[in-house]
Structures are given as structure tokens and as C-alpha cells.
Design a protein around this motif. Structure first.
Motif, short mmCIF file in Angstrom:
data_model
loop_
_atom_site.label_atom_id
_atom_site.label_comp_id
_atom_site.label_asym_id
_atom_site.label_seq_id
_atom_site.Cartn_x
_atom_site.Cartn_y
_atom_site.Cartn_z
N HIS A 27 -119.36 -59.74 8.25
CA HIS A 27 -118.32 -60.17 6.89
C HIS A 27 -119.48 -59.97 5.71
O HIS A 27 -118.58 -59.82 4.88
N GLN A 28 -120.75 -60.04 5.79
CA GLN A 28 -121.51 -60.04 4.48
C GLN A 28 -121.41 -58.43 4.06
O GLN A 28 -121.28 -58.09 2.75
N VAL A 29 -121.47 -57.55 5.01
CA VAL A 29 -121.44 -56.26 4.61
C VAL A 29 -119.96 -55.82 4.30
O VAL A 29 -119.85 -54.92 3.36
N GLN A 30 -119.01 -56.21 4.82
CA GLN A 30 -117.57 -55.98 4.36
C GLN A 30 -117.27 -56.53 3.27
O GLN A 30 -116.45 -55.94 2.40
N GLY A 31 -117.75 -57.66 2.97
CA GLY A 31 -117.26 -58.46 1.91
C GLY A 31 -118.11 -58.23 0.42
O GLY A 31 -117.91 -58.84 -0.34
N HIS A 32 -118.94 -57.36 0.67
CA HIS A 32 -119.96 -56.76 -0.19
C HIS A 32 -120.65 -57.99 -0.88
O HIS A 32 -120.48 -58.25 -2.08
N ASP A 33 -121.24 -58.60 -0.16
CA ASP A 33 -122.19 -60.04 -0.46
C ASP A 33 -123.45 -59.45 -0.88
O ASP A 33 -124.53 -59.43 -0.08
N PHE A 34 -123.47 -58.89 -2.14
CA PHE A 34 -124.70 -58.33 -2.52
C PHE A 34 -126.07 -59.36 -2.61
O PHE A 34 -126.90 -58.74 -2.28
N PRO A 35 -126.07 -60.59 -3.10
CA PRO A 35 -126.91 -61.25 -2.78
C PRO A 35 -127.80 -61.38 -1.44
O PRO A 35 -128.73 -61.42 -1.22
N ALA A 36 -126.91 -61.15 -0.35
CA ALA A 36 -127.20 -61.09 0.91
C ALA A 36 -127.92 -59.68 1.54
O ALA A 36 -128.70 -59.54 2.21
N ILE A 37 -127.07 -58.73 0.87
CA ILE A 37 -127.56 -57.28 1.20
C ILE A 37 -128.82 -56.71 0.42
O ILE A 37 -129.43 -56.15 1.04
N TYR A 38 -129.27 -57.47 -0.85
CA TYR A 38 -130.09 -57.14 -1.65
C TYR A 38 -131.74 -57.02 -0.81
O TYR A 38 -132.26 -55.91 -0.77
N PRO A 39 -132.03 -58.03 -0.14
CA PRO A 39 -133.15 -58.21 0.69
C PRO A 39 -133.21 -57.26 1.81
O PRO A 39 -134.26 -56.76 2.16
N VAL A 40 -132.12 -57.20 2.44
CA VAL A 40 -132.32 -56.24 3.42
C VAL A 40 -132.43 -54.72 3.00
O VAL A 40 -133.06 -53.99 3.57
N MET A 41 -131.65 -54.44 1.74
CA MET A 41 -131.84 -52.94 1.24
C MET A 41 -133.26 -52.85 0.78
O MET A 41 -134.25 -51.83 1.08
N LYS A 42 -133.97 -53.85 0.28
CA LYS A 42 -135.30 -53.91 -0.22
C LYS A 42 -136.32 -53.67 1.03
O LYS A 42 -137.38 -52.75 0.88
N TRP A 43 -136.05 -54.47 1.98
CA TRP A 43 -136.94 -54.22 3.14
C TRP A 43 -136.72 -52.80 3.94
O TRP A 43 -137.58 -52.10 4.05
N LEU A 44 -135.38 -52.28 3.80
CA LEU A 44 -135.23 -50.67 4.52
C LEU A 44 -135.99 -50.01 3.49
O LEU A 44 -136.50 -49.23 4.10
N ILE A 45 -135.96 -50.05 2.40
CA ILE A 45 -136.73 -49.07 1.44
C ILE A 45 -138.39 -49.10 1.85
O ILE A 45 -138.86 -48.05 1.92
N LYS A 46 -138.71 -50.45 1.96
CA LYS A 46 -140.16 -50.51 2.27
C LYS A 46 -140.50 -49.84 3.65
O LYS A 46 -141.25 -49.00 3.91
N MET A 47 -139.39 -49.94 4.44
CA MET A 47 -139.77 -49.45 5.73
C MET A 47 -139.42 -47.86 5.98
O MET A 47 -140.33 -46.97 6.51
N VAL A 48 -138.80 -47.24 5.12
CA VAL A 48 -138.62 -45.79 4.74
C VAL A 48 -139.70 -44.99 4.43
O VAL A 48 -140.40 -44.32 4.64
N VAL A 49 -140.33 -45.95 3.20
CA VAL A 49 -141.63 -45.31 2.77
C VAL A 49 -142.86 -45.53 3.87
O VAL A 49 -143.59 -44.65 3.95
N ALA A 50 -142.90 -46.57 4.46
CA ALA A 50 -143.95 -46.76 5.38
C ALA A 50 -143.94 -45.84 6.55
O ALA A 50 -144.91 -45.08 7.05
N THR A 51 -142.87 -45.60 6.92
CA THR A 51 -142.36 -44.73 7.90
C THR A 51 -142.75 -43.23 7.46
O THR A 51 -143.32 -42.11 8.48
N ARG A 52 -142.27 -42.58 6.19
CA ARG A 52 -142.77 -41.56 5.82
C ARG A 52 -144.35 -41.21 5.75
O ARG A 52 -144.82 -40.27 5.97
N ASP A 53 -144.94 -42.27 5.19
CA ASP A 53 -146.33 -42.15 5.24
C ASP A 53 -147.03 -41.90 6.57
O ASP A 53 -147.91 -41.49 6.76
N THR A 54 -146.37 -42.68 7.52
CA THR A 54 -146.95 -42.58 8.71
C THR A 54 -146.76 -41.24 9.62
O THR A 54 -147.73 -40.55 10.10
N ARG A 55 -145.43 -40.87 9.18
CA ARG A 55 -145.15 -39.62 9.79
C ARG A 55 -146.04 -38.56 9.10
O ARG A 55 -146.38 -37.40 9.85
N ALA A 56 -146.20 -38.47 7.84
CA ALA A 56 -147.25 -37.57 7.17
C ALA A 56 -148.44 -37.43 7.64
O ALA A 56 -149.05 -36.35 7.75
#
Length: 147
Positions: A27-56
Motif C-alpha cells: 500500500h506504500q508503493v501504491q499510495g506513493h508514500d515517498f518518505p517510506a520509498i526514499y530509503p528503499v530507493m537509496k539502498w537500491l541505488i547503492k546495491m546497483v553500484v556495488a553490483t556493477r563494481d563486482t561484475r566489472a
């Protein structure tokens, strides 16, 4: 609406499977609860960067491994970082050799006006020059193409 709910639940389940530190509910995703989504997006971006470095790193190690199977580094490059300097200087040398050279240039070496430079460029490509001020080719000399 049912597809949106299912998609939101799938996103939340995927985040739980990835061990996301911030809990997120559908319901937080559907309701656009941005304060709840922000830390998840921040963590996802860190994971993407770490995964890129590892794969490289993995791809680089793989390439080095298979290069070492077929080829051997020269002794001078094995433990010396000057290899990069040699490659870069060779790149610049080859690039400077491939620069276009003008076939027509002024006899006295002076800079040509814009109109004359255009006319000289057209001459290089075999175009007939129709300008009244440039009817005499005597102002230019042909350079040796092999130089």
C-alpha cells in the motif's frame, strides 16, 4: 487495479528476498508514500553500484585469466605500471599520424582567409572553384601526399 496490487506485492516480496533493510508494504508503493520509498530507493541505488563494481571486477579477472592462457606479458610490463604510459603515448602517436593533411597550402605559409580556406578545401575534393578572387591557382602549391 488488481494488476497494480499484484505488482506492488511482487516488488515488496522481491525487496524482502534481497534483504532490504527498510520494510516496504504494497500500500506504500501504491499510495506513493515517498518518505517510506526514499530509503528503499537509496539502498537500491547503492546495491546497483556495488553490483556493477563486482561484475566489472569479475569480467576483468575473467579477461585477464583467458588472456594469460594464450599470451604472455613481456617482462618489462609484468610488475611495472609504465605499461599504461606506453599504451597512452602510442595511442597519441598513432592518432596524430592519422590526422587529415591539407594538400593545398599557401606558398609562404601564412594563414588563409576563410574564403580562401574554403576554396582550397574544395580544390582538395576536386571541386571547380568559381570565385572571382580565386581564379589563379598560383597562390597555392600541392604538398606531397606521402609526407
Amino acid at each position: 487495479l488488481g494488476r497494480k496490487v499484484q505488482l506492488s506485492e511482487d516488488v515488496c516480496n522481491a525487496l524482502q528476498g534481497m534483504k532490504c533493510p527498510s520494510p516496504l508494504l504494497a500500500h506504500q508503493v501504491q499510495g506513493h508514500d515517498f518518505p517510506a520509498i526514499y530509503p528503499v530507493m537509496k539502498w537500491l541505488i547503492k546495491m546497483v553500484v556495488a553490483t556493477r563494481d563486482t561484475r566489472a571486477r569479475i569480467v576483468r579477472d575473467y579477461a585477464h585469466h583467458y588472456f594469460g592462457k594464450s599470451y604472455e606479458w613481456p617482462e618489462e610490463f609484468k610488475r611495472d605500471d609504465s605499461f599504461l604510459e606506453v599504451v597512452v603515448s602510442e595511442y597519441h602517436n598513432r592518432r596524430s599520424m592519422k590526422r587529415p593533411k591539407n594538400m593545398w597550402e599557401s606558398k609562404d605559409g601564412t594563414e588563409l582567409s576563410e574564403d580562401l580556406a574554403v576554396q582550397a578545401c574544395l580544390l582538395e575534393y576536386g571541386e571547380q572553384v568559381g570565385s572571382s578572387e580565386f581564379t589563379d591557382i598560383g597562390d597555392f602549391e600541392v604538398q606531397d601526399a606521402s609526407a
